[in-house]
Scaffold this active site. Structure first.
Site, PDB file in Angstrom:
ATOM      1  N   HIS A   1       0.816  -1.226   0.000  1.00 13.65           N
ATOM      2  CA  HIS A   1       0.000   0.000   0.000  1.00 13.65           C
ATOM      3  C   HIS A   1       0.841   1.264   0.000  1.00 13.65           C
ATOM      4  O   HIS A   1       0.316   2.345  -0.227  1.00 13.65           O
ATOM      5  CB  HIS A   1      -0.931  -0.009   1.219  1.00 13.65           C
ATOM      6  CG  HIS A   1      -2.006  -1.039   1.112  1.00 13.65           C
ATOM      7  ND1 HIS A   1      -3.314  -0.735   0.852  1.00 13.65           N
ATOM      8  CD2 HIS A   1      -1.954  -2.395   1.182  1.00 13.65           C
ATOM      9  CE1 HIS A   1      -4.030  -1.841   0.789  1.00 13.65           C
ATOM     10  NE2 HIS A   1      -3.227  -2.867   0.989  1.00 13.65           N
TER      11      HIS A   1
ATOM     12  N   ASP B   1       3.648   9.250  -0.949  1.00 10.99           N
ATOM     13  CA  ASP B   1       2.483   8.488  -0.523  1.00 10.99           C
ATOM     14  C   ASP B   1       2.246   7.379  -1.540  1.00 10.99           C
ATOM     15  O   ASP B   1       2.391   7.601  -2.739  1.00 10.99           O
ATOM     16  CB  ASP B   1       1.254   9.411  -0.473  1.00 10.99           C
ATOM     17  CG  ASP B   1       0.290   9.017   0.635  1.00 10.99           C
ATOM     18  OD1 ASP B   1       0.264   7.832   1.002  1.00 10.99           O
ATOM     19  OD2 ASP B   1      -0.431   9.909   1.129  1.00 10.99           O
TER      20      ASP B   1
HETATM   21  P1  ADP Z   1      -2.802   6.416   4.825  1.00  8.16           P
HETATM   22  O1  ADP Z   1      -3.146   5.035   4.424  1.00  8.16           O
HETATM   23  O2  ADP Z   1      -1.336   6.713   4.766  1.00  8.16           O
HETATM   24  O3  ADP Z   1      -3.366   6.815   6.146  1.00  8.16           O
HETATM   25  P2  ADP Z   1      -4.701   7.373   2.760  1.00  8.16           P
HETATM   26  O4  ADP Z   1      -5.013   8.765   2.342  1.00  8.16           O
HETATM   27  O5  ADP Z   1      -4.494   6.425   1.650  1.00  8.16           O
HETATM   28  O6  ADP Z   1      -3.446   7.442   3.756  1.00  8.16           O
HETATM   29  O7  ADP Z   1      -5.889   6.803   3.618  1.00  8.16           O
HETATM   30  C1  ADP Z   1      -6.316   7.451   4.768  1.00  8.16           C
HETATM   31  C2  ADP Z   1      -7.725   6.988   5.106  1.00  8.16           C
HETATM   32  O8  ADP Z   1      -7.964   7.343   6.465  1.00  8.16           O
HETATM   33  C3  ADP Z   1      -8.781   7.661   4.266  1.00  8.16           C
HETATM   34  O9  ADP Z   1      -9.816   6.766   3.975  1.00  8.16           O
HETATM   35  C4  ADP Z   1      -9.265   8.782   5.169  1.00  8.16           C
HETATM   36  O10 ADP Z   1     -10.614   9.138   4.987  1.00  8.16           O
HETATM   37  C5  ADP Z   1      -9.095   8.182   6.536  1.00  8.16           C
HETATM   38  N1  ADP Z   1      -8.842   9.272   7.489  1.00  8.16           N
HETATM   39  C6  ADP Z   1      -7.791  10.111   7.485  1.00  8.16           C
HETATM   40  N2  ADP Z   1      -7.935  11.038   8.448  1.00  8.16           N
HETATM   41  C7  ADP Z   1      -9.108  10.775   9.059  1.00  8.16           C
HETATM   42  C8  ADP Z   1      -9.840  11.364  10.132  1.00  8.16           C
HETATM   43  N3  ADP Z   1      -9.400  12.439  10.774  1.00  8.16           N
HETATM   44  N4  ADP Z   1     -11.001  10.811  10.497  1.00  8.16           N
HETATM   45  C9  ADP Z   1     -11.456   9.724   9.849  1.00  8.16           C
HETATM   46  N5  ADP Z   1     -10.823   9.127   8.836  1.00  8.16           N
HETATM   47  C10 ADP Z   1      -9.673   9.639   8.440  1.00  8.16           C
HETATM   48  O1  F6P Z   2      -2.032   2.495   4.227  1.00  5.05           O
HETATM   49  C1  F6P Z   2      -0.807   2.523   4.857  1.00  5.05           C
HETATM   50  C2  F6P Z   2      -0.911   2.113   6.310  1.00  5.05           C
HETATM   51  O2  F6P Z   2       0.342   1.958   6.807  1.00  5.05           O
HETATM   52  C3  F6P Z   2      -1.656   0.840   6.579  1.00  5.05           C
HETATM   53  O3  F6P Z   2      -0.924  -0.330   6.405  1.00  5.05           O
HETATM   54  C4  F6P Z   2      -2.039   1.078   7.976  1.00  5.05           C
HETATM   55  O4  F6P Z   2      -3.055   0.261   8.438  1.00  5.05           O
HETATM   56  C5  F6P Z   2      -2.434   2.548   7.969  1.00  5.05           C
HETATM   57  O5  F6P Z   2      -1.522   3.125   7.092  1.00  5.05           O
HETATM   58  C6  F6P Z   2      -2.462   3.195   9.331  1.00  5.05           C
HETATM   59  O6  F6P Z   2      -1.302   2.923  10.081  1.00  5.05           O
HETATM   60  P1  F6P Z   2      -1.302   2.049  11.400  1.00  5.05           P
HETATM   61  O7  F6P Z   2      -1.925   0.726  11.088  1.00  5.05           O
HETATM   62  O8  F6P Z   2       0.146   1.938  11.777  1.00  5.05           O
HETATM   63  O9  F6P Z   2      -2.113   2.802  12.402  1.00  5.05           O
END
Ligand code: ADP
Ligand code: F6P
Length: 458
Positions: free
Chosen positions: A156, A364
């Site tokens: 991911h 990212d």
């Molecule tokens: P990562 O996997 O690195 O966290 P992504 O942007 O791919 O980054 O995915 C983040 C996910 O977490 C998205 O579905 C987003 O809506 C959710 N998310 C991020 N911040 C919040 C928040 N403050 N409250 C709820 N969901 C959140």
């Molecule tokens: O999408 C990337 C990622 O590292 C996932 O593998 C992971 O579940 C998410 O971000 C949030 O991080 P964590 O599981 O360490 O809270």
């Protein structure tokens, strides 16, 4: 039909609890559609750890099966190798990587223990799909136990250029172990190319054409499969009563003045301090925005026991104080920084109330927030997405305003362009992105990977 078995460190929850993180969000959508078993960590630490009872829960067609880990597993594998070593290296931050001695050993131990616990649940024709950098070794462990099922892997997060990965001690061993998978999927073609280049240049593999690499007697399908969201589903969420309430609250607060929205876990890969400085530059270089445009940053704390994460939060709080102190007025607060989560419905409403979606990670894998922002917009009056060229999402969203997140002036200029973009241009750009994210949604992503796995390993 074979059963799908998904393995990931974080599992579920299947309900909309507002838990952040792209992996869980995408897989909930996929598993609810396809059904199957989802195996991983409970999120709990206990003395028995992975030797404790298996916790299962079945909802409709999905069974969650989870085990605990010990404090030592958590420290060495999760906080250690996964998040202090692999996460920074894979996000091109060798400067932040910690190559602590115990970490690599803890990582091997947990991969082996989790594979051992999954083994008795497996049926001969199960298709196994392992997720993310926590479990690079998982297939190698299963193979050592005699499991010959089809096993796919999806990363991911980014896979860096070989020159960067080579900085990781034992990188070649890690990559060799990955070859126990039948298929390895990446977010972008660039990540897949980086992996292929490493296999060829560092461990003497060969490119067999048709996205297949061969090394150590194995032939593995290696390709980019950009992850999607349930775009139609998310778009509908934005009109639920809960979402509408959030949209209305923001519109009341801003009194019709434009809001820029950022939504990210607090993580140094997300470029948050750079983003705040770019917003400050917008107010400096284009003073007509003072007293009008505001930035809302929703940022749930993440991995906060790690120093690098605690530091970035402190920095953001300081920057917010500095910028607000410098520019705020009686009826206008430039930055609203909220270190908390929201439910997906609430988020959809917040995106919809925002004229600009600001997504500026330094690196990212994909970035699902970019896609969610687009999905939540009003077709007749959509907002504008400002997107970092270093997010995997940029490969498939050229209609966004693409920026270099390191360029304070560049991001400020893009924000200014977004805030002043005519309706017709906003609509054209939005429609192209919306159509694409609907066609390339989470379900299409999963189907393509599983179909390729099936063809590759007859
Ligand atoms: P990562 O996997 O690195 O966290 P992504 O942007 O791919 O980054 O995915 C983040 C996910 O977490 C998205 O579905 C987003 O809506 C959710 N998310 C991020 N911040 C919040 C928040 N403050 N409250 C709820 N969901 C959140
Ligand atoms: O999408 C990337 C990622 O590292 C996932 O593998 C992971 O579940 C998410 O971000 C949030 O991080 P964590 O599981 O360490 O809270």
């Amino acid at each position: 039909m074979s059963r799908l078995v998904v393995v990931s460190n974080r599992v579920g929850p299947l309900k909309d609890t507002g838990k952040a993180g792209g992996l869980a969000v995408a897989l909930v959508d996929v598993l609810q559609e396809m059904g199957g078993l989802w195996f991983g960590w409970t999120g709990t630490i206990s003395d028995e750890g992975s030797f404790g009872p298996l916790q299962t829960e079945t909802t409709k067609n999905v069974t969650l099966a989870q085990i605990d880990m010990t404090q030592a597993d958590y420290d060495d594998y999760y906080a250690g190798y996964a998040n202090r070593t692999l996460w920074p290296v894979l996000h091109y931050r060798l400067d932040l990587a910690d190559f602590g001695r115990r970490y690599e050993e803890g990582y091997r131990r947990v991969n082996e223990r989790f594979a051992t616990r999954l083994r008795p649940m497996l049926k001969a024709d199960d298709v196994i799909w392992v997720q993310d950098y926590h479990f690079f070794n998982f297939a190698a462990e299963l193979r050592a136990m005699g499991v010959n099922n089809k096993v796919a892997f999806f990363l991911h997060i980014p896979f860096p250029a070989p020159e960067i990965l080579a900085g990781l001690p034992n990188a070649d061993q890690l990559v060799r172990r990955m070859l126990a998978y039948d298929l390895i999927g990446f977010q972008t073609t660039r990540d897949a190319d980086n992996f292929r280049r490493f296999v060829i240049s560092e461990i003497g593999g060969t490119d067999k054409g048709n996205s297949v690499v061969s090394a150590g007697g194995r032939e593995v399908l290696v390709r980019g499969y950009p992850i999607g969201i349930d775009a139609m589903g998310f778009s509908k969420l934005a009109t639920t009563p809960d979402a509408r309430r959030h949209t209305a609250r923001i519109e009341k607060l801003t009194g019709g003045r434009p809001q820029i929205i950022g939504v990210d876990r607090i993580d140094y890969s997300k470029g948050l301090p750079e983003r705040f400085r770019a917003f400050e530059r917008l107010l400096e270089d284009y003073p007509e925005n003072r007293g009008g445009v505001s930035l809302m940053q929703v940022a749930p704390p993440s991995r906060s026991e790690l120093d690098a994460y605690a530091e970035i939060r402190r920095e953001l709080e300081e920057l917010t104080g500095h910028i607000n102190g410098r520019f705020a007025d009686l009826d206008w607060t430039p930055i609203r920084f909220m270190a908390r989560s929201f439910t997906r419905r609430a988020l959809a409403g917040i995106y919809r109330a925002s004229r600009v979606g600001l997504v500026t990670p330094l690196r990212d894998g994909m970035n699902l927030v970019a896609k969610e922002y687009v999905a939540a917009q009003r077709a007749e009056d959509p907002g504008v997405l400002v997107l970092s060229r270093f997010a995997g999402a940029a490969e498939g969203m050229p209609e966004a305003l693409i920026v270099n997140p390191h360029s304070t002036e560049g991001v400020a200029a893009a924000l200014q362009a977004a805030l002043n973009m005519p309706l017709e241009e906003r609509r054209d750009r939005w429609q192209a992105m919306f159509d694409r994210i609907c066609a390339q949604d989470a379900s299409a992503w999963a189907r393509e990977i599983l179909a390729d796995l099936d063809t590759h390993r007859k």
